[in-house]
Design a protein around this motif. Structure first.
Motif, PDB file in Angstrom:
ATOM      1  N   PRO A   1       0.876  -1.041   0.188  1.00 18.87           N
ATOM      2  CA  PRO A   1       0.293   0.417   0.100  1.00 18.87           C
ATOM      3  C   PRO A   1       1.418   1.052  -0.189  1.00 18.87           C
ATOM      4  O   PRO A   1       1.964   0.979   0.098  1.00 18.87           O
ATOM      5  CB  PRO A   1      -0.574  -0.329   0.693  1.00 18.87           C
ATOM      6  CG  PRO A   1      -0.701  -1.521   2.259  1.00 18.87           C
ATOM      7  CD  PRO A   1       0.521  -1.895   1.062  1.00 18.87           C
ATOM      8  N   ALA A   2       0.103   2.403  -0.548  1.00 19.06           N
ATOM      9  CA  ALA A   2       0.886   3.636  -0.504  1.00 19.06           C
ATOM     10  C   ALA A   2       1.299   3.959   0.695  1.00 19.06           C
ATOM     11  O   ALA A   2       2.586   5.014   0.741  1.00 19.06           O
ATOM     12  CB  ALA A   2       0.113   5.118  -1.534  1.00 19.06           C
ATOM     13  N   ASP A   3       1.081   3.702   1.988  1.00 15.70           N
ATOM     14  CA  ASP A   3       1.187   4.711   3.363  1.00 15.70           C
ATOM     15  C   ASP A   3       1.762   3.122   3.986  1.00 15.70           C
ATOM     16  O   ASP A   3       1.886   3.349   5.773  1.00 15.70           O
ATOM     17  CB  ASP A   3       0.359   4.802   4.309  1.00 15.70           C
ATOM     18  CG  ASP A   3      -0.905   3.985   3.932  1.00 15.70           C
ATOM     19  OD1 ASP A   3      -0.787   2.947   3.167  1.00 15.70           O
ATOM     20  OD2 ASP A   3      -2.588   4.264   4.986  1.00 15.70           O
ATOM     21  N   SER A   4       2.663   2.494   3.025  1.00 20.93           N
ATOM     22  CA  SER A   4       3.079   1.388   3.714  1.00 20.93           C
ATOM     23  C   SER A   4       4.617   1.162   4.821  1.00 20.93           C
ATOM     24  O   SER A   4       5.181   0.856   4.960  1.00 20.93           O
ATOM     25  CB  SER A   4       3.801   0.069   3.113  1.00 20.93           C
ATOM     26  OG  SER A   4       2.463  -0.482   2.155  1.00 20.93           O
ATOM     27  N   SER A   5       5.096   2.564   4.745  1.00 13.90           N
ATOM     28  CA  SER A   5       6.122   3.548   5.379  1.00 13.90           C
ATOM     29  C   SER A   5       6.610   2.841   6.485  1.00 13.90           C
ATOM     30  O   SER A   5       5.758   3.013   7.317  1.00 13.90           O
ATOM     31  CB  SER A   5       6.916   4.874   5.001  1.00 13.90           C
ATOM     32  OG  SER A   5       8.270   5.453   6.000  1.00 13.90           O
ATOM     33  N   GLY A   6       7.506   2.348   7.743  1.00  9.86           N
ATOM     34  CA  GLY A   6       7.788   1.310   8.368  1.00  9.86           C
ATOM     35  C   GLY A   6       7.594   0.529   8.440  1.00  9.86           C
ATOM     36  O   GLY A   6       7.122  -0.276   9.562  1.00  9.86           O
ATOM     37  N   VAL A   7       6.438  -0.466   7.458  1.00  7.76           N
ATOM     38  CA  VAL A   7       5.928  -1.671   7.641  1.00  7.76           C
ATOM     39  C   VAL A   7       7.180  -2.824   7.948  1.00  7.76           C
ATOM     40  O   VAL A   7       7.788  -2.634   7.300  1.00  7.76           O
ATOM     41  CB  VAL A   7       4.984  -1.671   6.390  1.00  7.76           C
ATOM     42  CG1 VAL A   7       4.843  -3.559   6.909  1.00  7.76           C
ATOM     43  CG2 VAL A   7       3.818  -1.204   6.711  1.00  7.76           C
ATOM     44  N   ARG A   8       7.027  -3.144   8.797  1.00  3.14           N
ATOM     45  CA  ARG A   8       8.424  -4.584   9.440  1.00  3.14           C
ATOM     46  C   ARG A   8       8.399  -5.217   8.651  1.00  3.14           C
ATOM     47  O   ARG A   8       7.238  -6.945   8.546  1.00  3.14           O
ATOM     48  CB  ARG A   8       8.183  -4.896  10.861  1.00  3.14           C
ATOM     49  CG  ARG A   8       8.017  -3.562  11.535  1.00  3.14           C
ATOM     50  CD  ARG A   8       9.481  -3.100  12.166  1.00  3.14           C
ATOM     51  NE  ARG A   8      10.431  -4.139  12.624  1.00  3.14           N
ATOM     52  CZ  ARG A   8      12.055  -3.891  12.234  1.00  3.14           C
ATOM     53  NH1 ARG A   8      12.131  -3.343  11.442  1.00  3.14           N
ATOM     54  NH2 ARG A   8      12.733  -5.015  12.315  1.00  3.14           N
TER      55      ARG A   8
ATOM     56  N   ALA B   1       7.494   2.854  -0.964  1.00 10.65           N
ATOM     57  CA  ALA B   1       6.809   1.607  -1.734  1.00 10.65           C
ATOM     58  C   ALA B   1       5.734   2.687  -2.759  1.00 10.65           C
ATOM     59  O   ALA B   1       5.521   3.720  -3.048  1.00 10.65           O
ATOM     60  CB  ALA B   1       6.093   0.421  -1.266  1.00 10.65           C
ATOM     61  N   ALA B   2       5.978   2.469  -4.131  1.00  9.86           N
ATOM     62  CA  ALA B   2       5.709   2.615  -5.243  1.00  9.86           C
ATOM     63  C   ALA B   2       5.235   1.738  -5.986  1.00  9.86           C
ATOM     64  O   ALA B   2       6.155   1.336  -7.116  1.00  9.86           O
ATOM     65  CB  ALA B   2       6.390   3.643  -6.452  1.00  9.86           C
ATOM     66  N   GLY B   3       4.185   1.365  -6.424  1.00 14.44           N
ATOM     67  CA  GLY B   3       4.025   0.550  -7.386  1.00 14.44           C
ATOM     68  C   GLY B   3       3.873  -1.109  -6.617  1.00 14.44           C
ATOM     69  O   GLY B   3       3.779  -1.528  -5.680  1.00 14.44           O
TER      70      GLY B   3
END
Length: 685
Positions: A633-640, A658-660
């Motif tokens: 997902p576009a807001d996945s920054s920080g996902v472990r 993340a992009a595409g």
């Protein structure tokens, strides 16, 4: 009777005349003997005579004593007492030849057969005959040559030996090399030439004085002589340059050992006038006949090897290789091309923005020189600037850059400065202030808008002339910036006197400043604190990522320069930005600092929340990776996440962006970037 008296009177008159003539002749003879005696005793000349059998019948007393002749030399032969100097060019025949052939000789150099070997005379002689033409012996003369020969020997010594060290000088070394090469050609042997250059000697001379420098050279000569021993002839070419001619058995392994021995010996500390001095030595080696059959070729190739040794960090030796000659020819061609570039409009300037940390406004541009070669294309300044310095073109190029940059800056907004680099060679030119004053007057640029960037290397020759130059530049009203701080002379003492307006922090300290694992941030903070205390601005050079901007701002730097705000641009683009009124610039570099990445294409297993799947690794570094094959997902920054890089262990990481179906992940801990490919990837290959 009267006739008889007259006859008697005439007879008496004749007797009286004869007596008078005889008396006068006797007196003249006595005077001549006295004069000869006085001449022999007080002057440098003397006489000798032999009978028809060659035995000496007369020899000046003082010479008889000097040659230790028994009975004053009477009865001896000339060859019993004197030995001829056969090395003199005027000596064509022996004394014995002339005496036996009864021929004249002139100005033969002789010394005593038994006596002082350092005393020399010049003698001449001619045969004498009686009224009937019968040979009666020889008569001759001589003069003392000792003082003259000593003077000539001293002249020869001065002509062939170095006056300071006593080593052979350039002339004698050349003669020795030519003689050695002649023997090599005749006997098919090998010989070698070693050229030596002392490292850091100039700094000793400049800081401790020429007397200390001379004393150091004398000790170097002694150590060098001991290190070489009987292996070759040691000489000094002048300054801190030395030469060793190895006349035979020039085996490369032995030459390498000799060179290492010399470097080790000369690199040990010297103690002069209570000071401990450390220098080094670089050596270039050429071997005849492979590297040259004549002196010119061998010297040239040894010099190229020495140049290579200096380029490889100094303190080493290098043998000549053919590619060195090709490189030298390439440098010479580049030098010739550079001369044409200066007059052929091949050089041009670009400008890199210097941005205020507070509001991201452009406060100035640094001038950067570029060269578009008509055949080779763009040539890096790192390649052609050192050549310009070596061949003496840097001053003319520097003056051209200064004038062109000021002419361009005249069209910029008044608040924008132009920074121009000044080389140490330019800085040492007493005419520099006049050149700058004329340039400012011709361009109309206010002095305060011109910033001269000066490196720490100008302080190697720190002294009255350096301080006078700084004072002259400040009287003009220009700004001074200390460039590449921390990488040069590395002394803080000059900051007390040099009137700098700015310190530019070298990129080696700025790079990675946002990485908590190194000490760069602490170094930058210390430099900023120092600059603030001295009332100077600070510019961080080489900033490339946006997270470094945040850190640099927090550390208190006043300005930033680097690719994070864009690459250097031509004057036309600077003008276009000015016309558009875009004084504020936005960062365009990477968001975060990252380690160097290697492009790869390998499969890996990714674990996200307990679910696994295959992804492709596009590039890899010790700190992270670019992956594709999974859509976040576009807001996945920080996902472990966890990723298997091939050794069976899962490495913890987090998603940065993340992009595409692509994403950038950062590892929790640094890894070796050359980790093995995952097993799955190996199975697919």
């Amino acid at each position: 009777m009267i006739r008889s008296l007259r006859s008697l009177g005439h007879a008496r008159s004749s007797v009286t005349d004869a007596d008078r003539v005889a008396a006068e002749a006797l007196a003249r003879g006595q005077r001549a003997l006295l004069m000869v005696q006085e001449f022999e005793e007080q002057g440098s000349g003397w006489f000798w005579q032999t009978d028809r059998d060659g035995s000496i019948v007369y020899l000046s007393n003082k010479v008889a004593g000097q040659v230790n002749a028994a009975d004053g030399g009477i009865g001896a032969t000339l060859t019993d007492l004197f030995r001829i100097d056969s090395d003199t060019p005027e000596t064509e025949r022996t004394l014995g030849f002339h005496l036996s052939s009864r021929t004249s000789f002139a100005e033969y150099s002789v010394c005593a057969v038994a006596g002082d070997p350092d005393r020399w005379w010049s003698i001449s002689g001619r045969p004498i005959v009686d009224a009937n033409g019968n040979f009666q012996g020889f008569v001759g003369w001589g003069s003392d040559l000792t003082a003259k020969r000593r003077s000539e020997a001293e002249i020869t010594r001065l002509a062939l030996f170095d006056g300071l060290t006593g080593l052979a000088n350039r002339q004698r070394m050349l003669l020795s090399l030519e003689q050695t090469l002649a023997q090599v050609a005749a006997s098919y042997r090998t010989a070698a030439l070693l050229l030596l250059d002392l490292d850091r000697f100039k700094a000793v001379n400049d800081t401790l004085g020429h007397q200390t420098g001379d004393a150091l050279l004398k000790q170097v000569a002694q150590r060098l002589t001991r290190a070489v021993g009987d292996a070759g002839l040691v000489g000094r070419l002048g300054g801190d340059e030395f030469k060793v001619v190895v006349p035979s058995d020039a085996d490369r392994d032995r030459l390498a050992t000799l060179a290492d021995t010399i470097i080790t010996a000369l690199s040990q500390p010297y103690f002069i006038g209570g000071s401990s001095i450390s220098i080094g030595c670089s050596i270039g080696i050429a071997v005849a006949p492979d590297d040259g059959r004549d002196a010119d070729a061998l010297v040239r190739n040894a010099d190229l090897a020495l140049y290579s040794a200096k380029g490889d960090g100094r303190g080493v030796h290098r043998f000549f290789r053919e590619e060195m000659l090709e490189e030298a020819r390439s440098r010479k061609q580049l030098e010739d091309d550079l001369r044409q570039a200066l007059v052929g409009d091949q050089l041009h300037l670009v400008y890199q923005p210097i941005v205020s940390v507070v509001d991201e406004r452009v406060v100035g541009y640094e001038t950067l020189l570029r060269w578009d070669h008509p055949v080779r294309g763009p040539i890096s300044p790192a390649e052609f600037v050192p050549i310009a310095e070596e061949c003496g073109m840097i001053e003319s190029i520097g003056t051209w850059v200064l004038r062109r940059a000021c002419a361009d800056a005249a069209a910029w907004p008044d608040g924008i400065r132009v920074a121009v680099n000044i080389s140490p060679i330019q800085f040492a030119n007493p005419a520099l202030p006049a050149i700058i004053a004329n340039t400012l007057a011709a361009s109309g640029v206010v002095a305060a808008r011109l910033e001269l960037e000066i490196t720490e290397s100008v302080f190697v020759n720190d002294g009255a002339s350096t301080e006078a130059m700084f004072a002259s530049l400040k009287r003009l009203g220009v700004r001074l910036a200390l460039d590449d701080f921390g990488t040069g002379y590395s002394s803080l003492g000059y900051l007390r006197h040099a009137p700098f307006d700015k310190i530019k922090i070298d990129r080696s300290f700025v790079c990675g400043v946002a990485d908590a694992s190194n000490r760069n941030a602490a170094i930058v903070r210390a430099i900023v604190t120092l600059a603030d205390t001295l009332g100077m601005e600070t510019t961080a050079e080489g900033v490339e990522t946006q997270d470094e901007i945040v850190q640099i701002r927090a550390l208190g730097c006043t300005q930033i320069q680097g690719w994070v705000y864009g690459k250097a641009v031509p004057h036309t683009e600077v003008l276009a930005r000015a016309v558009a009124g875009s004084a504020v610039v936005a960062p365009v570099g990477h968001l975060v600092s990252r380690a160097p990445r290697t492009k790869v294409l390998r499969w890996a297993t990714l674990d996200v929340g307990g679910e696994t799947g295959d992804v492709r690794i596009r590039n890899l570094s010790s700190g992270g990776a670019l992956i594709d094959g999974i859509e976040f997902p576009a807001d996945s920054s920080g996902v472990r996440v966890r990723i298997d890089l091939g050794d069976g262990r899962l490495v913890g990481a987090s998603v940065r962006w993340a992009a595409g179906d692509r994403a950038g992940i950062a590892f929790d801990r640094a890894i070796a970037p050359d980790a093995p490919a995952p097993r799955a990837a190996r199975q697919r290959s």
